[in-house]
Design a protein around this motif. Sequence first.
Motif, PDB file in Angstrom:
ATOM      1  N   MET A 383       0.841  -1.197   0.000  1.00  0.00           N
ATOM      2  CA  MET A 383       0.000   0.000   0.000  1.00  0.00           C
ATOM      3  C   MET A 383       0.876   1.247   0.000  1.00  0.00           C
ATOM      4  O   MET A 383       1.986   1.240   0.542  1.00  0.00           O
ATOM      5  CB  MET A 383      -0.889   0.035   1.249  1.00  0.00           C
ATOM      6  CG  MET A 383      -1.863  -1.120   1.392  1.00  0.00           C
ATOM      7  SD  MET A 383      -2.849  -0.980   2.918  1.00  0.00           S
ATOM      8  CE  MET A 383      -1.612  -1.403   4.147  1.00  0.00           C
ATOM      9  N   PHE A 384       0.376   2.321  -0.617  1.00  0.00           N
ATOM     10  CA  PHE A 384       1.005   3.633  -0.463  1.00  0.00           C
ATOM     11  C   PHE A 384      -0.103   4.683  -0.397  1.00  0.00           C
ATOM     12  O   PHE A 384      -1.282   4.377  -0.592  1.00  0.00           O
ATOM     13  CB  PHE A 384       2.022   3.906  -1.574  1.00  0.00           C
ATOM     14  CG  PHE A 384       1.436   4.211  -2.927  1.00  0.00           C
ATOM     15  CD1 PHE A 384       1.441   5.517  -3.427  1.00  0.00           C
ATOM     16  CD2 PHE A 384       0.924   3.206  -3.739  1.00  0.00           C
ATOM     17  CE1 PHE A 384       0.931   5.807  -4.675  1.00  0.00           C
ATOM     18  CE2 PHE A 384       0.414   3.474  -4.997  1.00  0.00           C
ATOM     19  CZ  PHE A 384       0.407   4.791  -5.475  1.00  0.00           C
ATOM     20  N   TRP A 385       0.271   5.912  -0.096  1.00  0.00           N
ATOM     21  CA  TRP A 385      -0.717   6.963   0.161  1.00  0.00           C
ATOM     22  C   TRP A 385      -0.457   8.186  -0.706  1.00  0.00           C
ATOM     23  O   TRP A 385       0.696   8.569  -0.925  1.00  0.00           O
ATOM     24  CB  TRP A 385      -0.646   7.369   1.635  1.00  0.00           C
ATOM     25  CG  TRP A 385      -1.561   8.503   2.022  1.00  0.00           C
ATOM     26  CD1 TRP A 385      -2.883   8.428   2.335  1.00  0.00           C
ATOM     27  CD2 TRP A 385      -1.203   9.887   2.176  1.00  0.00           C
ATOM     28  NE1 TRP A 385      -3.384   9.662   2.664  1.00  0.00           N
ATOM     29  CE2 TRP A 385      -2.361  10.585   2.571  1.00  0.00           C
ATOM     30  CE3 TRP A 385      -0.012  10.601   1.999  1.00  0.00           C
ATOM     31  CZ2 TRP A 385      -2.376  11.959   2.814  1.00  0.00           C
ATOM     32  CZ3 TRP A 385      -0.021  11.976   2.240  1.00  0.00           C
ATOM     33  CH2 TRP A 385      -1.188  12.635   2.635  1.00  0.00           C
ATOM     34  N   VAL A 386      -1.528   8.774  -1.223  1.00  0.00           N
ATOM     35  CA  VAL A 386      -1.457  10.077  -1.877  1.00  0.00           C
ATOM     36  C   VAL A 386      -2.522  10.965  -1.263  1.00  0.00           C
ATOM     37  O   VAL A 386      -3.586  10.489  -0.848  1.00  0.00           O
ATOM     38  CB  VAL A 386      -1.657   9.977  -3.405  1.00  0.00           C
ATOM     39  CG1 VAL A 386      -0.556   9.149  -4.049  1.00  0.00           C
ATOM     40  CG2 VAL A 386      -3.030   9.423  -3.756  1.00  0.00           C
ATOM     41  N   ARG A 387      -2.240  12.235  -1.211  1.00  0.00           N
ATOM     42  CA  ARG A 387      -3.208  13.181  -0.623  1.00  0.00           C
ATOM     43  C   ARG A 387      -4.291  13.481  -1.645  1.00  0.00           C
ATOM     44  O   ARG A 387      -3.995  13.810  -2.803  1.00  0.00           O
ATOM     45  CB  ARG A 387      -2.486  14.466  -0.212  1.00  0.00           C
ATOM     46  CG  ARG A 387      -3.341  15.393   0.633  1.00  0.00           C
ATOM     47  CD  ARG A 387      -2.480  16.386   1.374  1.00  0.00           C
ATOM     48  NE  ARG A 387      -3.276  17.251   2.223  1.00  0.00           N
ATOM     49  CZ  ARG A 387      -3.589  18.504   1.922  1.00  0.00           C
ATOM     50  NH1 ARG A 387      -3.148  19.048   0.784  1.00  0.00           N
ATOM     51  NH2 ARG A 387      -4.321  19.232   2.743  1.00  0.00           N
ATOM     52  N   ASP A 388      -5.520  13.335  -1.226  1.00  0.00           N
ATOM     53  CA  ASP A 388      -6.655  13.541  -2.129  1.00  0.00           C
ATOM     54  C   ASP A 388      -7.050  15.009  -2.134  1.00  0.00           C
ATOM     55  O   ASP A 388      -8.042  15.416  -1.516  1.00  0.00           O
ATOM     56  CB  ASP A 388      -7.836  12.668  -1.685  1.00  0.00           C
ATOM     57  CG  ASP A 388      -8.914  12.584  -2.758  1.00  0.00           C
ATOM     58  OD1 ASP A 388      -8.631  12.986  -3.911  1.00  0.00           O
ATOM     59  OD2 ASP A 388     -10.024  12.128  -2.443  1.00  0.00           O
ATOM     60  N   ALA A 389      -6.232  15.794  -2.813  1.00  0.00           N
ATOM     61  CA  ALA A 389      -6.495  17.234  -2.919  1.00  0.00           C
ATOM     62  C   ALA A 389      -6.023  17.714  -4.283  1.00  0.00           C
ATOM     63  O   ALA A 389      -5.035  17.208  -4.828  1.00  0.00           O
ATOM     64  CB  ALA A 389      -5.793  18.005  -1.802  1.00  0.00           C
ATOM     65  N   ARG A 390      -6.722  18.681  -4.828  1.00  0.00           N
ATOM     66  CA  ARG A 390      -6.378  19.187  -6.152  1.00  0.00           C
ATOM     67  C   ARG A 390      -4.952  19.736  -6.166  1.00  0.00           C
ATOM     68  O   ARG A 390      -4.559  20.503  -5.291  1.00  0.00           O
ATOM     69  CB  ARG A 390      -7.369  20.279  -6.562  1.00  0.00           C
ATOM     70  CG  ARG A 390      -7.166  20.805  -7.986  1.00  0.00           C
ATOM     71  CD  ARG A 390      -8.177  21.886  -8.308  1.00  0.00           C
ATOM     72  NE  ARG A 390      -9.528  21.359  -8.299  1.00  0.00           N
ATOM     73  CZ  ARG A 390     -10.106  20.787  -9.352  1.00  0.00           C
ATOM     74  NH1 ARG A 390      -9.435  20.662 -10.491  1.00  0.00           N
ATOM     75  NH2 ARG A 390     -11.345  20.338  -9.265  1.00  0.00           N
ATOM     76  N   ASN A 391      -4.192  19.313  -7.175  1.00  0.00           N
ATOM     77  CA  ASN A 391      -2.803  19.769  -7.404  1.00  0.00           C
ATOM     78  C   ASN A 391      -1.824  19.345  -6.309  1.00  0.00           C
ATOM     79  O   ASN A 391      -0.683  19.812  -6.284  1.00  0.00           O
ATOM     80  CB  ASN A 391      -2.746  21.297  -7.570  1.00  0.00           C
ATOM     81  CG  ASN A 391      -3.553  21.772  -8.761  1.00  0.00           C
ATOM     82  OD1 ASN A 391      -3.594  21.116  -9.796  1.00  0.00           O
ATOM     83  ND2 ASN A 391      -4.217  22.923  -8.605  1.00  0.00           N
ATOM     84  N   SER A 392      -2.261  18.476  -5.403  1.00  0.00           N
ATOM     85  CA  SER A 392      -1.340  18.017  -4.355  1.00  0.00           C
ATOM     86  C   SER A 392      -0.376  16.975  -4.928  1.00  0.00           C
ATOM     87  O   SER A 392      -0.780  16.090  -5.673  1.00  0.00           O
ATOM     88  CB  SER A 392      -2.123  17.409  -3.191  1.00  0.00           C
ATOM     89  OG  SER A 392      -1.232  16.847  -2.246  1.00  0.00           O
ATOM     90  N   GLN A 393       0.891  17.084  -4.552  1.00  0.00           N
ATOM     91  CA  GLN A 393       1.918  16.132  -4.962  1.00  0.00           C
ATOM     92  C   GLN A 393       2.332  15.229  -3.802  1.00  0.00           C
ATOM     93  O   GLN A 393       3.282  14.452  -3.931  1.00  0.00           O
ATOM     94  CB  GLN A 393       3.148  16.896  -5.479  1.00  0.00           C
ATOM     95  CG  GLN A 393       2.883  17.795  -6.678  1.00  0.00           C
ATOM     96  CD  GLN A 393       2.435  16.999  -7.892  1.00  0.00           C
ATOM     97  OE1 GLN A 393       3.037  15.966  -8.221  1.00  0.00           O
ATOM     98  NE2 GLN A 393       1.379  17.460  -8.555  1.00  0.00           N
ATOM     99  N   ALA A 394       1.643  15.329  -2.688  1.00  0.00           N
ATOM    100  CA  ALA A 394       2.025  14.565  -1.498  1.00  0.00           C
ATOM    101  C   ALA A 394       1.835  13.072  -1.738  1.00  0.00           C
ATOM    102  O   ALA A 394       0.770  12.625  -2.168  1.00  0.00           O
ATOM    103  CB  ALA A 394       1.205  15.016  -0.298  1.00  0.00           C
ATOM    104  N   GLU A 395       2.873  12.314  -1.442  1.00  0.00           N
ATOM    105  CA  GLU A 395       2.833  10.861  -1.629  1.00  0.00           C
ATOM    106  C   GLU A 395       3.779  10.203  -0.631  1.00  0.00           C
ATOM    107  O   GLU A 395       4.956  10.559  -0.546  1.00  0.00           O
ATOM    108  CB  GLU A 395       3.239  10.503  -3.055  1.00  0.00           C
ATOM    109  CG  GLU A 395       3.246   9.014  -3.352  1.00  0.00           C
ATOM    110  CD  GLU A 395       3.582   8.710  -4.808  1.00  0.00           C
ATOM    111  OE1 GLU A 395       4.394   7.790  -5.043  1.00  0.00           O
ATOM    112  OE2 GLU A 395       3.042   9.405  -5.700  1.00  0.00           O
ATOM    113  N   VAL A 396       3.273   9.238   0.123  1.00  0.00           N
ATOM    114  CA  VAL A 396       4.075   8.467   1.070  1.00  0.00           C
ATOM    115  C   VAL A 396       4.377   7.113   0.439  1.00  0.00           C
ATOM    116  O   VAL A 396       3.477   6.450  -0.084  1.00  0.00           O
ATOM    117  CB  VAL A 396       3.339   8.294   2.410  1.00  0.00           C
ATOM    118  CG1 VAL A 396       4.078   7.318   3.315  1.00  0.00           C
ATOM    119  CG2 VAL A 396       3.182   9.640   3.105  1.00  0.00           C
TER     120      VAL A 396
END
Length: 476
Positions: A383-396
């Motif tokens: 599993m990995f995570w991304v932020r569910d927000a417009r234009n967000s590049q956040a990824e774990v």
Amino acid sequence: MHKINCGSAIGASSIALALALSLRLIYNDLDMFKRIALKYLRCWAQKEERKPLVLRGARQVGKTTLVRLFAEEFEHYIYLNLEEKENAALFAADSSFEDLLSGVFFKANVRQDSKRVLIFIDEIQNEPKAVQALRYFYEKRPDLYVIAAGSLLESLMGRHISFPVGRVEYMALHPCTFVEFLDAIGEEQLACRVEQIAVPQSLHDYTLDLFKKYMIIGGLPEVVANYAEHRDMVRLGGVFNALLSGYRDDVEKYASKPKEQDTIRYILNYGWTFAAHRIQFAKFTNTSFRSADVSNAFRILEKTLLLELVYPQTSASFPILPDLRKSPKLLWLDTGLVNYVAGMQEELLFTTDSDELWNGDIAEHIVAQELLGATTSFGEKRMFWVRDARNSQAEVDFLIRYKSHLLPIEVKTGSNSKLRSLHQFMDESRERMALRLWNGPMTSDTIARADGSTFTLYNIPLYYAGQLSEFVGGKL
């Protein structure tokens, strides 16, 4: 381990043949390194309500050799390879289960009333009636220890083969872990230290260097056994070529349609460079293949367990619901294969920029391999995570589930201030712990959240990637 000397007089034209012969002898030698999965087989054998066990895993992960090692612990071992017509005929005959058993024991020259008999049905996909027979082993002869496996089993599951529901259990086998790699190369004491998360600080650099070798070589048993025997990375090219040829030769068995076969061949030739990257089917390597064709080909290969498409989680808490609308991350069976096909072995071996090495995609890929190798439960997904927000590049990079906890994992060197995505995850999470795998020593930091609360960030050496569940269990 069985020693083989090819001799200095072997000519260049004969090296490939000699290498192939020596590899097969090494791989078939029962004195080769032990697999951690043996202890899970022992637990299965001790169950009172034991069911026939189906070993699941990609080709060349060592299923047959594992069972032969396990068979040494039994009084009698009956091996039935259903690629051999006379063995398949035992199951294909229109006879009772009792008659089938009589034939199996007679052919093996074993008395039917013998104690502790292990029966291994290999290449079981070649005879559907053998699959059906597993239910009768469970219902009528639970005293027998029955294991089944098949090199192409995964690609045929669902379409041509269906195992009796509730009458069998499954165990997954993956490439060798770092601990198994250490054991194979004679570092048994260090392997125990890694398992116990107890490597002395004085051995940190030494252990990290061995982990780098493991990262380059990968964990396919035949490759590991050859390196353990010869300590020569150059000769591993012949092993990798043979393995790749086997995977590519199976294309017609994976898919029946020419278009599917062409797309699968393309992925097997060029898809390795996208390891640990998120991919888009519509733009995959800018080919003329349609998005639907690429997606279908990837899913066929995923059924063979050669690769996994990992879709991101957008929530920082339970329930776990991967977002199938977002682009998946591509993870292959083995990092060594990735390095070899992508031509990265020499670069990784001689690089002097350690930060660049450990921050790269290959470090992330080997961590993914270790996370999967830590379990024998079939169906486990990374599993990995991304932020569910417009234009967000956040990824774990990864998430790890431990009981009721969902914890983030980043694979990075550098200061904590650079872990922006991890900080964003923790701002949305209720967890009190986060994990960072790096090339430094074991440390921890107390980090303040935006709301003023704190969490603990554990900086963990990369060589403990396969022990994270044990580590987390000791802290929660």
